[in-house]
Design a protein around this motif. Sequence first.
Motif, PDB file in Angstrom:
ATOM      1  N   TYR A 157      50.476  39.149  41.045  1.00  0.00           N
ATOM      2  CA  TYR A 157      51.549  38.610  41.495  1.00  0.00           C
ATOM      3  C   TYR A 157      51.156  37.812  42.757  1.00  0.00           C
ATOM      4  CZ  TYR A 157      56.517  38.395  43.199  1.00  0.00           C
ATOM      5  OH  TYR A 157      57.854  37.953  43.485  1.00  0.00           O
ATOM      6  N   GLN A 158      50.656  38.730  44.005  1.00  0.00           N
ATOM      7  CA  GLN A 158      50.143  38.108  45.052  1.00  0.00           C
ATOM      8  C   GLN A 158      49.028  36.798  44.792  1.00  0.00           C
ATOM      9  OE1 GLN A 158      52.025  38.696  47.313  1.00  0.00           O
ATOM     10  NE2 GLN A 158      52.774  40.780  46.849  1.00  0.00           N
ATOM     11  N   LEU A 159      48.379  37.024  43.962  1.00  0.00           N
ATOM     12  CA  LEU A 159      47.389  35.871  43.584  1.00  0.00           C
ATOM     13  C   LEU A 159      48.022  34.693  43.196  1.00  0.00           C
ATOM     14  CD1 LEU A 159      44.408  38.092  41.791  1.00  0.00           C
ATOM     15  CD2 LEU A 159      44.317  36.665  43.859  1.00  0.00           C
ATOM     16  N   ILE A 160      49.027  34.499  42.319  1.00  0.00           N
ATOM     17  CA  ILE A 160      49.546  33.612  41.783  1.00  0.00           C
ATOM     18  C   ILE A 160      50.366  32.851  42.740  1.00  0.00           C
ATOM     19  CG2 ILE A 160      51.198  32.427  40.349  1.00  0.00           C
ATOM     20  CD1 ILE A 160      51.350  34.745  38.709  1.00  0.00           C
ATOM     21  N   ARG A 161      50.887  33.629  44.054  1.00  0.00           N
ATOM     22  CA  ARG A 161      51.576  32.892  44.963  1.00  0.00           C
ATOM     23  C   ARG A 161      50.777  32.284  45.809  1.00  0.00           C
ATOM     24  NH1 ARG A 161      55.403  37.525  47.545  1.00  0.00           N
ATOM     25  NH2 ARG A 161      56.234  35.799  48.828  1.00  0.00           N
ATOM     26  N   GLN A 162      49.668  32.293  45.682  1.00  0.00           N
ATOM     27  CA  GLN A 162      48.537  31.412  46.664  1.00  0.00           C
ATOM     28  C   GLN A 162      48.210  30.289  45.919  1.00  0.00           C
ATOM     29  OE1 GLN A 162      45.439  33.984  47.326  1.00  0.00           O
ATOM     30  NE2 GLN A 162      46.953  35.597  48.110  1.00  0.00           N
ATOM     31  N   ILE A 163      48.590  30.156  44.761  1.00  0.00           N
ATOM     32  CA  ILE A 163      48.232  28.868  43.886  1.00  0.00           C
ATOM     33  C   ILE A 163      49.360  27.838  44.043  1.00  0.00           C
ATOM     34  CG2 ILE A 163      47.340  27.842  41.690  1.00  0.00           C
ATOM     35  CD1 ILE A 163      46.385  30.774  40.881  1.00  0.00           C
ATOM     36  N   SER A 164      48.919  26.424  44.132  1.00  0.00           N
ATOM     37  CA  SER A 164      49.858  25.505  44.522  1.00  0.00           C
ATOM     38  C   SER A 164      50.679  25.111  43.085  1.00  0.00           C
ATOM     39  CB  SER A 164      49.470  24.182  45.134  1.00  0.00           C
ATOM     40  OG  SER A 164      48.610  23.465  44.347  1.00  0.00           O
ATOM     41  N   ASN A 165      51.852  24.454  43.404  1.00  0.00           N
ATOM     42  CA  ASN A 165      52.447  24.020  41.877  1.00  0.00           C
ATOM     43  C   ASN A 165      51.384  23.029  41.023  1.00  0.00           C
ATOM     44  OD1 ASN A 165      54.128  23.811  40.029  1.00  0.00           O
ATOM     45  ND2 ASN A 165      55.797  23.171  41.249  1.00  0.00           N
TER      46      ASN A 165
ATOM     47  N   TYR B  71      41.029  30.534  34.874  1.00  0.00           N
ATOM     48  CA  TYR B  71      41.638  31.162  36.057  1.00  0.00           C
ATOM     49  C   TYR B  71      40.788  32.227  36.471  1.00  0.00           C
ATOM     50  CZ  TYR B  71      45.732  29.028  33.741  1.00  0.00           C
ATOM     51  OH  TYR B  71      46.621  28.330  33.293  1.00  0.00           O
ATOM     52  N   PRO B  72      39.407  32.159  36.937  1.00  0.00           N
ATOM     53  CA  PRO B  72      38.421  32.971  37.114  1.00  0.00           C
ATOM     54  C   PRO B  72      39.051  33.689  38.544  1.00  0.00           C
ATOM     55  CG  PRO B  72      37.601  30.895  37.774  1.00  0.00           C
ATOM     56  CD  PRO B  72      38.911  30.683  36.858  1.00  0.00           C
ATOM     57  N   GLU B  73      39.607  33.207  39.440  1.00  0.00           N
ATOM     58  CA  GLU B  73      40.254  33.830  40.647  1.00  0.00           C
ATOM     59  C   GLU B  73      41.185  34.984  40.290  1.00  0.00           C
ATOM     60  OE1 GLU B  73      42.471  29.908  40.718  1.00  0.00           O
ATOM     61  OE2 GLU B  73      41.023  31.207  39.420  1.00  0.00           O
ATOM     62  N   LEU B  74      41.839  34.738  39.208  1.00  0.00           N
ATOM     63  CA  LEU B  74      42.760  35.922  38.898  1.00  0.00           C
ATOM     64  C   LEU B  74      42.214  36.701  38.149  1.00  0.00           C
ATOM     65  CD1 LEU B  74      45.726  33.664  37.500  1.00  0.00           C
ATOM     66  CD2 LEU B  74      45.587  34.495  39.715  1.00  0.00           C
ATOM     67  N   PHE B  75      41.211  36.286  37.205  1.00  0.00           N
ATOM     68  CA  PHE B  75      40.709  37.343  36.347  1.00  0.00           C
ATOM     69  C   PHE B  75      39.716  38.353  36.936  1.00  0.00           C
ATOM     70  CE2 PHE B  75      37.821  38.652  33.013  1.00  0.00           C
ATOM     71  CZ  PHE B  75      38.700  38.831  31.948  1.00  0.00           C
ATOM     72  N   PHE B  76      38.770  37.740  37.994  1.00  0.00           N
ATOM     73  CA  PHE B  76      37.693  38.607  38.242  1.00  0.00           C
ATOM     74  C   PHE B  76      38.163  39.699  39.540  1.00  0.00           C
ATOM     75  CE2 PHE B  76      35.251  35.511  36.168  1.00  0.00           C
ATOM     76  CZ  PHE B  76      34.723  35.929  35.186  1.00  0.00           C
ATOM     77  N   GLN B  77      39.613  39.501  39.871  1.00  0.00           N
ATOM     78  CA  GLN B  77      39.983  40.390  40.832  1.00  0.00           C
ATOM     79  C   GLN B  77      40.631  41.779  40.242  1.00  0.00           C
ATOM     80  OE1 GLN B  77      40.346  39.716  44.295  1.00  0.00           O
ATOM     81  NE2 GLN B  77      39.382  37.887  44.088  1.00  0.00           N
ATOM     82  N   HIS B  78      40.431  41.904  38.910  1.00  0.00           N
ATOM     83  CA  HIS B  78      41.127  43.182  38.020  1.00  0.00           C
ATOM     84  C   HIS B  78      39.750  43.688  37.409  1.00  0.00           C
ATOM     85  CE1 HIS B  78      44.732  40.730  39.103  1.00  0.00           C
ATOM     86  NE2 HIS B  78      45.406  41.692  38.615  1.00  0.00           N
ATOM     87  N   SER B  79      40.238  44.912  37.488  1.00  0.00           N
ATOM     88  CA  SER B  79      39.183  45.795  36.637  1.00  0.00           C
ATOM     89  C   SER B  79      39.667  46.152  35.136  1.00  0.00           C
ATOM     90  CB  SER B  79      38.898  47.215  37.369  1.00  0.00           C
ATOM     91  OG  SER B  79      38.337  48.144  36.404  1.00  0.00           O
ATOM     92  N   ILE B  80      39.315  45.361  34.206  1.00  0.00           N
ATOM     93  CA  ILE B  80      39.845  45.160  32.873  1.00  0.00           C
ATOM     94  C   ILE B  80      38.812  45.838  31.800  1.00  0.00           C
ATOM     95  CG2 ILE B  80      40.993  43.506  31.225  1.00  0.00           C
ATOM     96  CD1 ILE B  80      41.220  41.720  33.629  1.00  0.00           C
ATOM     97  N   ARG B  81      39.426  46.426  30.717  1.00  0.00           N
ATOM     98  CA  ARG B  81      38.598  46.881  29.472  1.00  0.00           C
ATOM     99  C   ARG B  81      37.840  45.887  28.920  1.00  0.00           C
ATOM    100  NH1 ARG B  81      40.688  52.005  27.463  1.00  0.00           N
ATOM    101  NH2 ARG B  81      40.004  51.848  25.626  1.00  0.00           N
TER     102      ARG B  81
END
Length: 484
Positions: free
Chosen positions: A29-37, A187-197
């Motif tokens: 949620y916080q990451l999306i808020r930083q991306i412009s429209n 969307y690498p900047e969203l993806f690599f911030q998370h620890s995903i199976r």
Amino acid sequence: MLKNYQAGTFFDEMVDQLGNPKPHYESFYQLIRQISNDELREKHETAQLSFLRQGITFTVYNDAGGTERTMPFDFVPIIITNEQWMKIERGMQQRMEALNLFLDDIYHEQEIVKDGIIPEDLITDNPNYYKKQVSGLEIPLKNHIFLAGIDLIRDENGEYRVLEDNLRNPSGMSYVFQNRYVMRQVYPELFFQHSIRTLEHQFKDLHGALISHAPTNRTGQPCAVLLTPGMYNSAYYDHVFLAQQMGIELVEGRDLVVKDDIVYMKTIRGLKQVDIIYRRIDDDFLDPEAFRPDSALGVSGLLRAYRKGNVAILNGIGNGVADDKAMYAYVPDMIRYYLNEEPIIKNVETYFLRDPEQLDYVLDHLEELVIKNVGASGGYDMLIGPHSTEEERSVFRRKIIETPSQYIAQPTIKLSRAPAYQKGEFYPCHVDLRVFVMNGTESHVLPGGLSRVALKKGSLVVNSSQGGGGKDTWVLAEGGMNHA
């Protein structure tokens, strides 16, 4: 842009009733808020183009013939916590075990019928019950279900429930991988911030499950093929992708021949024996000798080779008797009967119209219920009560009275929702999740699955053929670094 996003009266995957992000969505949620429209718009376009460029399409059949479309992709993922996922995994393995025991039972001793758990006519009257062709067969691993696609939804309390079982030829697995690929690229900047199976080794597991079905009389490296009806099939992309990723040949009926009850593939070096056929052709078209004589898609004599134990056919023939919408209501009973356990993930409450009391109730409450034809799929021949007109209800009332056993009814569940980003704005859309279960010597659940989303505002239909799209599904790993 998410400021005005409201969960409303539905269970929302991402935000709570006050509009605040849930803990496992907080960092996204916080990451999306930083991306412009403008940037979001641009990324959205890039994602759709990526599908087009890779030829990821399916065919929608309607009165005007077929049209090729790409599956619309939405970048807001469905994020599932590790704890929730472990429950789903256990629930899916339990369900598969019971359904497989049921299939083995009804093609052999029929104990479940003798013990009065399931009415006999539900099996014998089912057009997908192939008693003549399959009865008494000993098949590899006694496993009828090599790959299943189980559709789950979440109700208004956020509880997962099974909506339906797909045990014949479930499609859509390729989209799980393509959704992930696009997510990583765009969307690498969203993806690599998370620890995903990770999805990395899944094809090794799928190929292993496939090969474990090799007939017992075969020595050496078994040869497996994927049998497709051909490029005009709506799921052809799926067939090509799975064959490539598993490293097996993609064949059509005309590429195979049966001699002395053994199946061979025609190659430029002559005939090569085939041991395992992962078929994406419906039962009826598999073998013109044993099923429909007019089938040009199948292989003549295939069933003889199958009955002799010289070839494995996956998924098993006659699985359709276990996954129709009428049998669905009995799966919890199968779990209790065969495993002596309570279902880990419950069904959606279902009314059986062959029962006079339930029939009366349903006819009186058509405007509140969802009515489904037990044999139809893809959202066809279905009435969504609250969205229907008086005229549509009277058509269905007539159909139900005529053949009550052809229909079931379910309450209109308040399907959970999640934000989707379309046409430059976020709005809530209904979602479901198709979970893929691979069964071989052991059972394995693909971490995540295909999240389908009803992209039309207010729509309840997630089917891609009726305007639905897909999302990436993230199963959070237990701590540790990202390894997706």
